[in-house]
Motif scaffolding. Structure first.
Motif, short mmCIF file in Angstrom:
data_model
loop_
_atom_site.label_atom_id
_atom_site.label_comp_id
_atom_site.label_asym_id
_atom_site.label_seq_id
_atom_site.Cartn_x
_atom_site.Cartn_y
_atom_site.Cartn_z
N ASN A 1 33.40 -23.87 -7.21
CA ASN A 1 32.09 -23.33 -7.57
C ASN A 1 32.02 -23.12 -9.07
OD1 ASN A 1 30.77 -23.29 -4.99
ND2 ASN A 1 32.16 -21.66 -4.41
N ASP A 2 31.72 -21.91 -9.53
CA ASP A 2 31.60 -21.66 -10.96
C ASP A 2 32.92 -21.94 -11.68
OD1 ASP A 2 29.38 -18.73 -10.94
OD2 ASP A 2 29.14 -20.78 -10.19
N THR B 1 30.39 -20.08 -19.17
CA THR B 1 30.54 -20.40 -17.76
C THR B 1 29.50 -21.43 -17.35
OG1 THR B 1 29.10 -18.58 -17.08
CG2 THR B 1 31.45 -18.11 -17.19
N THR C 1 27.80 -23.24 -13.65
CA THR C 1 27.75 -23.32 -12.20
C THR C 1 27.89 -24.78 -11.77
OG1 THR C 1 25.36 -23.61 -12.14
CG2 THR C 1 26.18 -21.35 -12.15
N ARG C 2 28.00 -24.97 -10.47
CA ARG C 2 28.17 -26.32 -9.97
C ARG C 2 26.94 -27.18 -10.25
NH1 ARG C 2 31.95 -28.77 -7.34
NH2 ARG C 2 31.44 -30.63 -6.12
#
Length: 120
Positions: free
Chosen positions: A32-33, A50, A52-53
């Motif tokens: 995921n992240d 960061t 996200t997908r």
């Protein structure tokens, strides 16, 4: 379990650029992240960027406009392009991933860290 391996750290001059990469190995249902964190001597670890997908990104104010995070979902890799480096960017940089295992258990995974040093 998934393992994360960082590469690309090193020494740069102020104003220069470095590119960090983090590749995953092992088996997971989904990553995921993903993100990059850093820890300077005597300071707490902090989030740098960061993603996200689906590609949504978030940056620390201190790196906005200078750093770019990207990922390749097919290869479960994440990169951090660092431009206009400053001495205060000096730190150990860690790759992080939120992993959903085949068992559907969730866990955090960290890389071993890579040193980035910026000289003035």
């Amino acid at each position: 379990q998934v393992q994360l391996v960082e590469s690309g750290g090193g020494l740069a001059q102020a104003g220069g650029s470095l590119r960090l990469s983090c590749r995953t190995s092992g088996i997971a249902f989904i990553i995921n992240d993903m993100g990059w964190y850093r820890q300077a001597p005597g300071k707490q670890r902090e989030s740098v960027a960061t993603i996200t997908r689906d590609g949504s990104t978030n940056y620390a104010d201190s790196v906005k406009g200078r750093f770019t995070i990207s990922r390749d979902n097919a290869k479960d890799t994440v990169h951090l392009q660092m431009n206009a480096l400053k001495p205060e960017d000096t730190a150990v940089y860690y790759c992080h991933a939120d992993v959903l295992a085949l068992s559907r258990a969730k866990y955090d995974k960290w890389g071993q860290g890579t040193q980035v040093s910026v000289s003035s």
